[in-house]
Design a protein around this motif. Structure first.
Motif: not given
Length: 519
Positions: A381, A419-421, A448, A451, A479, A482
């Motif tokens: 990451d 966990e991360s975009p 996902a 994110l 989700a 967002s």
């Protein structure tokens, strides 16, 4: 007056602390729902403390099959978060009686998981694997032979009626046990067999079942030690060990309906067993043990900062040729999974994004350690966006394009995306979230997408919520935080009106409140 089994708010809080310290479930990513429970804890605990567990209806678990090695597999289960808290709290209530009935630690016979109170007053479950290895070494000079035995499919084959009898006999808490069995009966799909490989507290319940077996073996004067379902008998002759195995096998069959795994049960010289436990001539294994002890404080999952280490610790780490260790571990037909796990955990703990090519080229052979691979991938990451997107593209191509990818592996390979975009992959993730057959794999893709925040993808998810349930439904909520503010507010307000603060819908309700707070 009707009998009730209720938990106190203190017992519920202890269960939440236990889950937070030991992890939610074996072989699954940590669910955000526990954070949601913490966010609404005051209101949730008031509801849960009023529940009569003798009338409570647990929810069916989510089931996956996890690879072990080569063609061996194990069934794993993910239980509802509220169910897991209630079950853990009830098992913790029974645990002091279970611990008191076990062969005491000081006798150095049973080295499985033990529960004890920390200095802060919380219950902690501790593995005594190092004491197990030491007990084997200590007998090398006094007993020429050793018999190594393993119970076949221990957790899945436990007969629940026998477990219930063992729990009642040990704890003398008939109604508490009856309430606990309601969970296990639902989680066993009505088969009356199996402690789920999932909630961490199940390790203590398994110990209760084997108390009478331990006592029986001890009454025969056998020299033995045990770690969960692994047993070792020591004797001065081969026949002495053979007799011990017969005594064990007969008792397991008669009182537990269990049997020994013939592939893993054998008699050998004790020095051979010691060699297996310590690998004194294996330089790599010796180095691994030193690093785990001297750098990671005995826990290979600890995170350490290289710059915080002293010169001796740095030199020890610098002496490791991680690439060669990985290549050697993958060189044989049977992958050296402990070594792969050690190397990847070491690189993850040191935040070193190295040797990704070796991992990507061997994903099909690394099925059993997919969770370790996911933790290692998290280190990347920190790479530049282009490099990370390239790796992400390769991972998604494997998940979508390979001829066979077990759901277990797909779940974990999607964990970095959840966990991360920065891993990108919007188009592939939309396809997985819509079309994959397994709802927990879909959940990972949904998280996902949340994110990434693409409005079109989020509107797809929002429109599909009525056709989803439990883990997938809550992922869609997460989700959708967002979404643009006006759409998000209207969506959550409508859901909040339809989901009440009741125990039957509590997991969903706390998710709504938590996701609102994220916005």
């Amino acid at each position: 007056m009707a009998v009730e089994v209720k938990l106190t708010e203190a017992e519920l809080a202890e269960a939440v602390h236990f889950i937070g310290s030991h992890g939610f479930a074996h072989y699954f990513p940590e669910p955000f729902e526990m954070k949601a429970l913490g966010h609404s804890w005051d209101r949730a605990k008031a509801i849960l403390s009023k529940v009569n567990l003798l009338n409570y209806a647990p929810r069916p678990p989510l089931k996956l099959t996890a690879p072990k090695q080569k063609f061996a597999v194990r069934p794993i289960k993910l239980c509802d978060p509220i169910d897991t808290v209630l079950f853990t709290a009830l098992a913790l209530r029974l645990s002091p009686s279970i611990e008191a009935a076990r062969i005491p630690r000081r006798q150095r016979i049973v080295h499985s998981f033990r529960l004890s109170k920390t200095s802060s007053g919380h219950l902690e479950m501790v593995s005594e694997w190092d004491q197990w290895v030491k007990a084997i070494r200590d007998r090398e000079d006094t007993h020429e032979f050793a018999a190594k035995a393993d119970i076949v499919d221990f957790f899945p084959r436990v007969y629940l009626h026998r477990l219930e009898n063992a729990l009642v006999a040990t704890t003398h808490s008939e109604y508490d046990v009856r309430a606990l069995m309601r969970f296990l009966e639902v989680w066993s799909d009505g088969t009356s067999y199996g402690i789920p490989i999932g909630p961490k507290i199940c390790n203590i319940l398994a110990e209760c079942l084997l108390i009478e077996v331990d006592d029986y073996l001890k009454s025969h004067g056998l020299n033995f030690i045990r770690y969960v379902d692994d047993m070792v008998f020591f004797g001065k002759t081969y026949k002495e060990c053979l007799q011990a195995l017969y005594i064990l096998a007969e008792r397991l069959e008669q009182t537990q309906g269990l049997s020994l795994n013939m592939a893993k049960t054998k008699i050998m010289k004790t020095e051979e067993l010691v060699a297996q436990a310590t690998d004194p001539d294996d330089v790599n294994a010796s180095l691994r043990s030193r690093i785990i002890e001297e750098v990671f404080g005995g826990d290979p999952y600890n995170e350490v900062d290289y710059e915080d280490l002293d010169d001796e610790q740095k030199a020890l780490l610098d002496s490791v040729n991680a690439k060669k260790l990985l290549e050697d571990a993958l060189a044989e037909d049977l992958v050296d999974l402990p070594m792969v796990t050690f190397v990847l955990n070491m690189l993850a703990s040191l935040r070193r994004p190295e040797h990704i090519d070796i991992v990507l080229e061997n994903l099909d052979r690394l099925l059993p350690v997919s969770d370790t691979v996911a933790r290692f991938l998290g280190v990347f990451d920190a790479l530049d966006p282009a490099s990370r997107a390239k790796i992400g593209s390769q991972l998604l191509a494997y998940v979508r394009g390979s001829e066979f990818v077990p759901d277990f592996q797909a779940v974990w390979l999607l964990e970095p995306f959840a966990e991360s975009p920065g891993w990108n992959g919007l188009a592939d993730l939309r396809t997985i979230a819509r079309d994959h057959k397994n709802r927990y794999v879909r959940r990972q893709a949904i998280l996902a997408l949340g994110l990434i925040g693409d409005r079109s993808a989020l509107l797809d998810l929002k429109s599909s919520i009525d056709d989803s349930k439990d883990w997938e439904w809550r992922a869609i909520l997460h989700a959708c935080h967002s979404l643009p503010a006006d759409e998000r507010t209207a969506f959550f307000s409508k859901l909040a009106k339809s989901v009440e603060w009741r125990v039957e819908t509590l997991t969903d309700r706390i998710t709504i409140e938590y996701v609102r707070s994220l916005s």
